[in-house]
Enzyme design. Sequence first.
Site, PDB file in Angstrom:
ATOM      1  N   LYS A 154       0.822  -1.217   0.000  1.00 48.30           N
ATOM      2  CA  LYS A 154       0.000   0.000   0.000  1.00 48.30           C
ATOM      3  C   LYS A 154       0.854   1.264   0.000  1.00 48.30           C
ATOM      4  O   LYS A 154       0.606   2.192  -0.765  1.00 48.30           O
ATOM      5  CB  LYS A 154      -0.937  -0.024   1.219  1.00 48.30           C
ATOM      6  CG  LYS A 154      -2.028  -1.091   1.094  1.00 48.30           C
ATOM      7  CD  LYS A 154      -2.825  -1.242   2.342  1.00 48.30           C
ATOM      8  CE  LYS A 154      -2.091  -1.886   3.472  1.00 48.30           C
ATOM      9  NZ  LYS A 154      -1.651  -3.266   3.264  1.00 48.30           N
ATOM     10  N   ILE A 155       1.884   1.294   0.852  1.00 46.31           N
ATOM     11  CA  ILE A 155       2.701   2.515   0.946  1.00 46.31           C
ATOM     12  C   ILE A 155       3.610   2.652  -0.278  1.00 46.31           C
ATOM     13  O   ILE A 155       3.740   3.743  -0.843  1.00 46.31           O
ATOM     14  CB  ILE A 155       3.507   2.531   2.268  1.00 46.31           C
ATOM     15  CG1 ILE A 155       2.544   2.526   3.466  1.00 46.31           C
ATOM     16  CG2 ILE A 155       4.410   3.756   2.333  1.00 46.31           C
ATOM     17  CD1 ILE A 155       3.193   2.305   4.818  1.00 46.31           C
ATOM     18  N   ASP A 174       9.669  -6.445  -5.409  1.00 47.34           N
ATOM     19  CA  ASP A 174       8.790  -7.057  -4.412  1.00 47.34           C
ATOM     20  C   ASP A 174       8.761  -8.546  -4.739  1.00 47.34           C
ATOM     21  O   ASP A 174       8.596  -8.924  -5.908  1.00 47.34           O
ATOM     22  CB  ASP A 174       7.367  -6.439  -4.523  1.00 47.34           C
ATOM     23  CG  ASP A 174       6.503  -6.757  -3.309  1.00 47.34           C
ATOM     24  OD1 ASP A 174       6.381  -7.960  -2.971  1.00 47.34           O
ATOM     25  OD2 ASP A 174       5.944  -5.824  -2.709  1.00 47.34           O
ATOM     26  N   PRO A 204       7.983  -4.836   4.852  1.00 49.34           N
ATOM     27  CA  PRO A 204       7.925  -5.094   6.295  1.00 49.34           C
ATOM     28  C   PRO A 204       9.268  -5.625   6.787  1.00 49.34           C
ATOM     29  O   PRO A 204      10.103  -6.058   5.979  1.00 49.34           O
ATOM     30  CB  PRO A 204       6.848  -6.179   6.411  1.00 49.34           C
ATOM     31  CG  PRO A 204       6.847  -6.861   5.093  1.00 49.34           C
ATOM     32  CD  PRO A 204       7.322  -5.876   4.064  1.00 49.34           C
ATOM     33  N   THR A 230      11.443   4.577   5.770  1.00 51.34           N
ATOM     34  CA  THR A 230      10.287   4.823   6.643  1.00 51.34           C
ATOM     35  C   THR A 230       9.662   3.486   7.019  1.00 51.34           C
ATOM     36  O   THR A 230       8.540   3.436   7.500  1.00 51.34           O
ATOM     37  CB  THR A 230       9.213   5.694   5.939  1.00 51.34           C
ATOM     38  OG1 THR A 230       8.857   5.045   4.715  1.00 51.34           O
ATOM     39  CG2 THR A 230       9.676   7.100   5.675  1.00 51.34           C
ATOM     40  N   SER A 231      10.396   2.400   6.786  1.00 54.24           N
ATOM     41  CA  SER A 231       9.830   1.061   6.963  1.00 54.24           C
ATOM     42  C   SER A 231      10.050   0.583   8.404  1.00 54.24           C
ATOM     43  O   SER A 231       9.218   0.838   9.281  1.00 54.24           O
ATOM     44  CB  SER A 231      10.466   0.161   5.914  1.00 54.24           C
ATOM     45  OG  SER A 231      10.308  -1.174   6.214  1.00 54.24           O
ATOM     46  N   ARG A 232      11.156  -0.089   8.646  1.00 59.15           N
ATOM     47  CA  ARG A 232      11.546  -0.464  10.002  1.00 59.15           C
ATOM     48  C   ARG A 232      13.060  -0.344  10.084  1.00 59.15           C
ATOM     49  O   ARG A 232      13.776  -0.645   9.110  1.00 59.15           O
ATOM     50  CB  ARG A 232      11.131  -1.907  10.339  1.00 59.15           C
ATOM     51  CG  ARG A 232       9.651  -2.094  10.655  1.00 59.15           C
ATOM     52  CD  ARG A 232       9.248  -1.434  11.990  1.00 59.15           C
ATOM     53  NE  ARG A 232       7.831  -1.633  12.306  1.00 59.15           N
ATOM     54  CZ  ARG A 232       6.848  -0.769  12.022  1.00 59.15           C
ATOM     55  NH1 ARG A 232       7.118   0.361  11.400  1.00 59.15           N
ATOM     56  NH2 ARG A 232       5.606  -1.031  12.380  1.00 59.15           N
ATOM     57  N   GLU A 261      15.527   1.962  17.980  1.00 59.64           N
ATOM     58  CA  GLU A 261      14.753   3.161  18.291  1.00 59.64           C
ATOM     59  C   GLU A 261      13.942   3.042  19.573  1.00 59.64           C
ATOM     60  O   GLU A 261      13.576   4.047  20.175  1.00 59.64           O
ATOM     61  CB  GLU A 261      13.806   3.495  17.131  1.00 59.64           C
ATOM     62  CG  GLU A 261      12.660   2.500  16.940  1.00 59.64           C
ATOM     63  CD  GLU A 261      11.709   2.895  15.812  1.00 59.64           C
ATOM     64  OE1 GLU A 261      12.192   3.233  14.721  1.00 59.64           O
ATOM     65  OE2 GLU A 261      10.485   2.854  16.040  1.00 59.64           O
ATOM     66  N   HIS A 293      10.097   8.323  13.983  1.00 61.64           N
ATOM     67  CA  HIS A 293       8.972   7.448  13.615  1.00 61.64           C
ATOM     68  C   HIS A 293       7.655   8.243  13.549  1.00 61.64           C
ATOM     69  O   HIS A 293       6.674   7.919  14.217  1.00 61.64           O
ATOM     70  CB  HIS A 293       8.855   6.292  14.622  1.00 61.64           C
ATOM     71  CG  HIS A 293       8.225   5.067  14.021  1.00 61.64           C
ATOM     72  ND1 HIS A 293       8.701   3.803  14.232  1.00 61.64           N
ATOM     73  CD2 HIS A 293       7.144   4.914  13.212  1.00 61.64           C
ATOM     74  CE1 HIS A 293       7.950   2.920  13.591  1.00 61.64           C
ATOM     75  NE2 HIS A 293       7.001   3.576  12.961  1.00 61.64           N
TER      76      HIS A 293
HETATM   77  N1  LIG Z   1       7.217   5.007   9.692  1.00 61.48           N
HETATM   78  C1  LIG Z   1       5.909   4.819   9.894  1.00 61.48           C
HETATM   79  O1  LIG Z   1       5.255   5.637  10.538  1.00 61.48           O
HETATM   80  C2  LIG Z   1       5.227   3.610   9.299  1.00 61.48           C
HETATM   81  C3  LIG Z   1       3.833   3.593   9.245  1.00 61.48           C
HETATM   82  C4  LIG Z   1       3.197   2.487   8.664  1.00 61.48           C
HETATM   83  C5  LIG Z   1       3.949   1.439   8.165  1.00 61.48           C
HETATM   84  N2  LIG Z   1       5.307   1.477   8.264  1.00 61.48           N
HETATM   85  C6  LIG Z   1       6.112   0.358   7.737  1.00 61.48           C
HETATM   86  O2  LIG Z   1       5.869   0.260   6.340  1.00 61.48           O
HETATM   87  C7  LIG Z   1       5.779  -1.124   5.994  1.00 61.48           C
HETATM   88  C8  LIG Z   1       4.978  -1.285   4.710  1.00 61.48           C
HETATM   89  O3  LIG Z   1       3.634  -0.935   4.956  1.00 61.48           O
HETATM   90  P1  LIG Z   1       2.476  -1.250   3.900  1.00 61.48           P
HETATM   91  O4  LIG Z   1       1.212  -0.759   4.520  1.00 61.48           O
HETATM   92  O5  LIG Z   1       2.849  -0.786   2.546  1.00 61.48           O
HETATM   93  O6  LIG Z   1       2.495  -2.838   3.953  1.00 61.48           O
HETATM   94  P2  LIG Z   1       1.957  -3.855   2.840  1.00 61.48           P
HETATM   95  O7  LIG Z   1       1.800  -5.154   3.536  1.00 61.48           O
HETATM   96  O8  LIG Z   1       0.788  -3.270   2.115  1.00 61.48           O
HETATM   97  O9  LIG Z   1       3.174  -3.936   1.808  1.00 61.48           O
HETATM   98  C9  LIG Z   1       4.413  -4.500   2.102  1.00 61.48           C
HETATM   99  C10 LIG Z   1       4.985  -5.003   0.791  1.00 61.48           C
HETATM  100  O10 LIG Z   1       6.319  -5.446   1.036  1.00 61.48           O
HETATM  101  C11 LIG Z   1       6.502  -6.623   0.271  1.00 61.48           C
HETATM  102  N3  LIG Z   1       7.634  -7.409   0.746  1.00 61.48           N
HETATM  103  C12 LIG Z   1       7.649  -8.479   1.575  1.00 61.48           C
HETATM  104  N4  LIG Z   1       8.899  -8.977   1.679  1.00 61.48           N
HETATM  105  C13 LIG Z   1       9.680  -8.202   0.891  1.00 61.48           C
HETATM  106  C14 LIG Z   1      11.053  -8.216   0.547  1.00 61.48           C
HETATM  107  N5  LIG Z   1      11.876  -9.164   1.016  1.00 61.48           N
HETATM  108  N6  LIG Z   1      11.518  -7.282  -0.301  1.00 61.48           N
HETATM  109  C15 LIG Z   1      10.707  -6.341  -0.827  1.00 61.48           C
HETATM  110  N7  LIG Z   1       9.385  -6.282  -0.563  1.00 61.48           N
HETATM  111  C16 LIG Z   1       8.885  -7.177   0.301  1.00 61.48           C
HETATM  112  C17 LIG Z   1       5.177  -7.358   0.359  1.00 61.48           C
HETATM  113  O11 LIG Z   1       5.060  -8.328  -0.667  1.00 61.48           O
HETATM  114  C18 LIG Z   1       4.199  -6.214   0.214  1.00 61.48           C
HETATM  115  O12 LIG Z   1       3.862  -5.972  -1.126  1.00 61.48           O
HETATM  116  C19 LIG Z   1       5.129  -1.769   7.233  1.00 61.48           C
HETATM  117  O13 LIG Z   1       5.440  -3.146   7.332  1.00 61.48           O
HETATM  118  C20 LIG Z   1       5.745  -0.985   8.364  1.00 61.48           C
HETATM  119  O14 LIG Z   1       6.929  -1.630   8.786  1.00 61.48           O
HETATM  120  C21 LIG Z   1       5.958   2.533   8.816  1.00 61.48           C
END
Ligand SMILES: NC(=O)c1ccc[n+]([C@@H]2O[C@H](COP(=O)([O-])OP(=O)(O)OC[C@H]3O[C@@H](n4cnc5c(N)ncnc54)[C@H](O)[C@@H]3O)[C@@H](O)[C@H]2O)c1
Length: 331
Positions: A154-155, A174, A204, A230-232, A261, A293
Amino acid sequence: MTKVAFYDTKPYDKTWFKPLAEKMNLDITFFEARLNKDTAILATGNDAVCIFVNDEADKDTLDILYKQGIKTILLRCAGYNNVDLKAVEGRFDVLRVPSYSPEAVAEFALTLLLAVNRNVHRAYQRTRNFNFSINGLMGITLSGKTLGVVGTGKIGQAMISIMQGFGLDIICYDPYPLKDLKGARYVTIDELFEKSDIISFHCPLTEETKHMVNAKTISEMKDGVILVNTSRGAIVDTPALIEALKEGKFGGVGLDVYEEEDEYFFEDRSNEIISNDELSRLLTFPNVLITSHQAFFTTEAMKAIAETTLKNLEDSINGTMDPKNTLAKRK
Ligand SMILES: NC(=O)c1ccc[n+]([C@@H]2O[C@H](COP(=O)([O-])OP(=O)(O)OC[C@H]3O[C@@H](n4cnc5c(N)ncnc54)[C@H](O)[C@@H]3O)[C@@H](O)[C@H]2O)c1
């Protein structure tokens, strides 16, 4: 009345959750403490606990919660790497908020990118001190460059969509590619690391993605590459990042998340001595911009998080849980 213990709360959590809980006839106790095996006892007498990104739902903690009769674990966030889903063992309903405002996070990734590239963080400090020199503040024009997006969920998709207007070539990786992805093309992760001028992480944290940015992958990247995470935090091997920063590898690094963090982010530590040498070192680089964060932190996102979290609780009680939001079910 259903009772919920909220861990790791800040004033803004009360602002969004309290009025809604009153409407829904839910009784929330807000704790500032984070959930871990020492604080799990605070949840005694509640039906559910609600946690955030740096709470620890490991096996020891889950065992204590189970003994206390907790039935539901609510995550008021999307990521769930802090919950030991194996140790849940059918003892709890576990629900999260998979999507609240992907645009909010993507917009913040863009904010970090633009700020670190054009040195806005340094320019702000300079002009506050009546230093109007622009020496050392030069960035790159994004148009014509290649952006690599890691993770097209989604992001990642929101990021691709926002970045359409910048005249970039957008490549992405992906392991579960979408058939109908618009505005970008899939490449291998090696190709993405090699070809990108900017790399933004939207995957993730998993066994596979942990330390995906390491000495080897950094050496494959272009000199002057800009990284945005902005992931983890643990996607990046911090010592390797620091070594490469010292060698002048990066054009800029924007981090909204950091491997360690949990001790620092969301807290005011300005009166203390910081014992984490890596965080301190990162903060010395002029081309590193760290935020605490906050990518999710918009009015719209907080409203959506509160609504979905409390709806998740209602659904858990009624046995009508939305599969999209459900990580585990109680037997
Ligand atoms: N900084 C913040 O405030 C904040 C807020 C929300 C989410 N996040 C982080 O953003 C991440 C993504 O969120 P989202 O809503 O897009 O999740 P999502 O589940 O919609 O998308 C995650 C994508 O990553 C892909 N993925 C899985 N393993 C992978 C890999 N090895 N290499 C590349 N891609 C891979 C998945 O197939 C999926 O398409 C969350 O898991 C969270 O850690 C951070």
